[in-house]
Structure formats: C-alpha cells, structure tokens
Design an enzyme around this catalytic site. Structure first.
Site, PDB file in Angstrom:
ATOM      1  N   CYS A  95      -0.029  -8.439   3.454  1.00  0.00           N
ATOM      2  CA  CYS A  95      -0.499  -9.256   3.783  1.00  0.00           C
ATOM      3  C   CYS A  95       0.041 -10.662   4.139  1.00  0.00           C
ATOM      4  O   CYS A  95       0.756 -10.493   2.566  1.00  0.00           O
ATOM      5  CB  CYS A  95      -2.641  -9.869   3.567  1.00  0.00           C
ATOM      6  SG  CYS A  95      -3.812  -8.568   3.900  1.00  0.00           S
ATOM      7  N   CYS A 111      -1.343  -6.468   8.258  1.00  0.00           N
ATOM      8  CA  CYS A 111      -2.796  -6.789   8.875  1.00  0.00           C
ATOM      9  C   CYS A 111      -2.702  -7.323   9.855  1.00  0.00           C
ATOM     10  O   CYS A 111      -2.223  -8.112  10.559  1.00  0.00           O
ATOM     11  CB  CYS A 111      -2.920  -7.451   7.351  1.00  0.00           C
ATOM     12  SG  CYS A 111      -4.194  -8.244   7.802  1.00  0.00           S
ATOM     13  N   ASP A 141      30.515 -40.822   3.438  1.00  0.00           N
ATOM     14  CA  ASP A 141      30.074 -41.547   4.408  1.00  0.00           C
ATOM     15  C   ASP A 141      29.567 -43.080   3.280  1.00  0.00           C
ATOM     16  O   ASP A 141      29.228 -43.239   2.819  1.00  0.00           O
ATOM     17  CB  ASP A 141      28.572 -40.733   4.524  1.00  0.00           C
ATOM     18  CG  ASP A 141      27.623 -41.379   5.292  1.00  0.00           C
ATOM     19  OD1 ASP A 141      27.736 -41.010   6.702  1.00  0.00           O
ATOM     20  OD2 ASP A 141      26.338 -42.203   5.375  1.00  0.00           O
TER      21      ASP A 141
END
Length: 542
Positions: free
Chosen positions: A71, A102, A479
């Site tokens: 699961c 599941c 930058d």
C-alpha cells in the site's frame, strides 16, 4: 515465482515490536531475500502511515505479510499491527518480493520514486534514463555505460537504493503506465500494450495478470467506464504529485517566460504546441477539478504511439518527481532561506518541454530580460517555426527546429551580430549531435557540454542545466537577481560571496535559486507599487 526466504531469518536482528524496513535481493537459486533497506526509518514510516501523511506518498510502500498486498502511506485501509508490515523503498521492490498492489489506494497512481534520491546521483540519473524509455530499446549494459559505471555495479546500486534491479524498475513503470491508460482511457487494449513498451499482446497480458491478478479487460471492467476524450478532444490522463505544490508560483514563472505562439498561460492552465517524432499536437495542463494532488493533462495528437514520452516530458516540465519535503528540510537549515521556503512551500523547479527552446531563450536573454526578449522570440517563431492549427488561436506555431536555424538569415527576426552567431552555433551543435539534452553523467559534464558552444557563458549554462537537464544542483551565481536578494544592506553580493554561501545549499542549489528569484520578483513588485503610490500622491499634491 521466486520464493521468499522466511521472514524470521530476514528479521532476526530487528528490535522487537518495530516494523521491518526491507529491500528484496535476488539470488541465483531463484529465491528473494528480504534485507534491511538503507534510508528508511521504520518508526518514521509507521507514523507517516498511521497519520496518512501525503508528504510521504511515493517515498516508500508498506507490504502486509498476511495479505501479500502493498500500500501507499495514504491508504484508507487501517493497518493496526506493525509486526505484520514490511517497508519497501519503491513499488518495484514490493512487487519483486511477491506483493500485489492494493485495490483501495492504487499504488500505480502514486507520484512514484522521487526524481532525485539524494543518496546516489548515479541511480538518480539512471532512473531518469529509464523513465525516458532507455530500457525499452536497449539493455542494462548500455544504460550503465550512459551513466559511466559497470552494469554489475549499477544493478548493485539499484538494489541498495531502490530495492529492485533496473529491469524490474522499468517493467513496473511500464505496467503502471499501462494500467493508468486501461482505467482512464478508452484506447484499445492492443494499442495500450504497444504504447506502454510491450513487444507482444501475450507478454502484456501475462505481465498485467501477474502484477495485478486481473487481465487488462477485467481491470477496465472493474474500474468502470473510462473517458478517453473531453469536449475539446484528445486523451485526458492524470499525473500525481507530492504536497505541498506551489502551482501558482510555477505558472507565474512559466508565464513570464512563455514563448509567443507556442506557449500560453491563461487562468490556472498551461497550454502549448508540441512536436513528437515529427508529429504536431498540443497539451493542456490544469489542476485537478476535485482538488486531488494531481494534474489533469489533455493531450491531442494524431497518433498516441509516443504517449509515454509525452507524459514523461510533462512530468519533467512541472517537476512532478520532486520531493518537496526533503528539499525544504535540507534548505531550511540555512537561516537565509528558511523564511523564503516558509513563504512559498512546495516551490518547484520548472523543467522544459524542449531543451533547445530553453537554450535559445536563454541565449537571447543574456542581454535582455524575459519580458524584453519575448518580442524577439515571437519574431523568430513566426519567421522560422512551422505554422499549425490548434484549438486555441494564440497557439499557432511550433518552435523552430535546430535545422531551420543552423544556416538561416536571422536578421529577418531582428537578430544580428554576436547574438545571431551564437544562436546559429547552438543550432548547428544540436542538429549535428554534438549537443544533446539527454541525461548526463554529472553536473560538470552537463556544464562542459554547454560551455563548449560558442556564446554560452557560465550563467547561461547553469540556467539551461537547471531547466533542460533537470540538474538540481545547478546554480547561476552570476545572475544579478540572485546576487541582489542574497546581498546585505541593498548591495548585491559578489559572485565569490554568493558561491560561498550557496555551498551549504548542495545538492539543491537550483531550488534555492528558485526561492531567491521568487523573493527578488516580489521585492520588485513592491518597489513598483511604492513608486506608483508615490507618483500618485505627488500628482494629488499638485
């Protein structure tokens, strides 16, 4: 089917009362030994399962010994006995150990294994290649060569970090994709088999039956009536993501850099024209209407033979494989970043549909802002891009192909001098195969390949590495926006100082850059608002 060595033998060194954290390791005698899985803390896994914490969805899976079912952590079925639980780092490792998915939580719809594991860059790069379909047409030896190691060592790393071999990971990917198409569309089963990478219907039916206990036709019948098209036509599929997910921040970033005629951000939807194997089409991506943690993707193509490639490129574009919980946890240790991360939880690192397109835009934007370069890019698209018809009038061109720009007279689009020479050099490198946008062996390898192209400087190379290659540690330190927000007392930080600061942000410097850019953009909006208010007050006083 491979046997499972008795759980008592596998868990003999585990503390009493704790759930098991295991991976499967295949041996030559056909048995599968369950061993302790590194990186999975059993107590944390159990707490996440009990609270159904969506942040952990896809990061691990729980196998129930009594039912042989595995699961997701968000499964609605209550699991009350930790001694009956085994933890697996991937769906493939659970299936390799003999567990079935599941039917309630449907693991095939989970976000999947995080794109960057943090524990092994080699496994992460190989996993990206597998998702691109590398093992659909080649073998593990070729995959290992692509990432620069031996095949045996690659298999060992995959079992160590993912609990399953590369072949099993690729098979599980194909099976889950096929099941999603079976349940969500009305495509013929035979076409789904080949679209998912299977070479025969018999192989497809056998693999689906073995993995899900149902044939493809039975799965479709159990799931109910599938809807393959919506009112606008095309196939609609859903792609899950982990929470939190800053969709607004992602759209804002893409809208500021949208290519005219090719991309359009309108409302809460992203649309663009696409080209796959020479075939034109379009995509539309929106949040789920029922507020589920997934995106609704509508794909329109004449043929859906390459649908798996389209889906993977959409996942990369919107960074759906990211693990925001891990990224935020690591970056929040820095006091400079913590308030930025708290203000924008789930901020993603946008990828690219077309690496060449991003590289062209980055080159043109070296002397211009994203907004200023848009008219230039628009003229380039209209002059050299292929005109197409779509359901949206604003989307009317494909982005120019490298072959169309390699020897073109770019002056007709207003691009001259050094910029034109750089753009043509880039186009020639891509069209000639010297530069490809496939996954590379390392960030350094990516940067060296990009900087070998005339006109691409270090800042541009890092930006292209972020978006076109999905490098999580790329960081354009030159930058100005990054230096401005990282500086003190209004003065931008120097490149050397910013690099020194950013060392603490590895291996997630690209995500740190996204937070800094978002903060700089917000500061810019506040400055403009203040300036307009001041001007308005000045006029009133007059």
């Amino acid at each position: 089917m491979a046997g499972i060595i008795p759980r008592k033998t596998a868990l003999k060194n585990r503390a009493p009362g704790n759930p098991a954290s295991l991976v499967s390791r295949s041996h030559g005698d056909g048995e599968t030994l369950l061993e302790e899985a590194p990186g999975l803390d059993a107590t944390t896994c159990w707490q996440a399962l009990r609270s159904r914490d969506r942040r952990f969805d896809g990061r691990f899976f729980a196998g129930v010994l009594t039912t042989r079912v595995y699961c997701r952590p968000i499964c609605p079925v209550p699991l009350r006995k930790p001694e009956n639980i085994m933890w697996f780092p991937s769906a493939a490792s659970a299936e390799a150990a003999g567990f079935r998915p599941c039917r309630r939580c449907r693991p095939h719809t989970s976000p999947g294994t995080p794109a960057w594991l943090g524990t092994s860059a080699v496994v992460s790069r190989a996993l990206k290649l597998i998702c691109d379909g590398e093992l659909d047409s080649s073998d593990v030896e070729a995959l290992a060569e692509r990432v620069g190691i031996g095949a045996r060592h690659l298999r060992r790393l995959f079992v160590q970090h993912l609990g399953a071999s590369p072949i099993k990971i690729a098979l599980t990917r194909r099976l889950h994709f096929a099941r999603n198409l079976t349940e969500e569309t009305n495509l013929p089963i035979t076409k789904i088999a080949f679209y998912s990478g299977f070479r025969s219907i018999r192989q497809f039916n056998h693999a689906m039956q073995a993995a899900f206990d149902y044939s493809p036709s039975e799965l479709r019948r159990l799931h109910g009536r599938a809807q393959s098209t919506d009112r606008q036509g095309g196939i609609v599929i859903h792609l899950s993501h982990r929470l939190p997910f800053d969709w607004e921040g992602l759209l804002r970033f893409l809208a500021q850099r949208a290519t005219p005629g090719v991309e359009l951000v309108e409302g809460d939807c992203y649309r663009r024209t696409i080209e796959v194997q020479g075939e034109a089409g379009e995509i539309e991506v929106c949040p789920d209407a029922n507020n589920e943690p997934r995106l609704r993707v509508r794909v329109k193509l004449a043929s859906y033979e390459h649908l798996a490639a389209v889906v993977e490129r959409v996942r990369r574009l919107f960074d759906l494989g990211a693990d925001p919980f891990q990224v935020a946890g690591d970056l929040s240790r820095d006091l400079r970043l913590k308030p930025l991360i708290d203000a924008r939880p789930g901020l993603r690192m946008p990828g690219a549909w077309d690496g060449f397109e991003v590289a062209v835009r980055a080159l043109l934007g070296q002397q211009l802002t994203a907004m200023d370069s848009a008219p230039v890019v628009g003229r380039l698209v209209r002059a050299f891009g292929k005109a197409v018809e779509t359901s949206i009038s604003e989307l009317n061109h494909l982005f120019p192909r490298p072959e169309a720009l390699a020897e073109a007279d770019l002056s007709s689009a207003g691009i001259r001098g050094a910029r034109a020479a750089s753009l043509k050099a880039l186009a020639r490198a891509v069209s000639g195969g010297q530069l490809t946008f496939d996954a590379s062996k390392s960030l350094e390898d990516t940067l060296s390949r990009l900087c070998a192209v005339r006109g691409i400087d270090e800042r541009t190379a890092h930006y292209v590495a972020m978006r076109a290659f999905g490098e999580p540690d790329a960081f354009p330190a030159f930058d100005l926006g990054l230096r401005r927000i990282a500086g003190n007392c209004g003065a931008p930080a120097s490149v050397v100082e910013l690099r020194r600061i950013a060392e603490a942000w590895r291996p997630w410097r690209a995500y740190a850059a996204m937070h800094l850019w978002a903060a700089d953009a917000e500061a810019g909006r506040r400055r403009r608002t203040t300036a307009r208010t001041t001007q308005s007050l000045s006029r009133q006083r007059r």
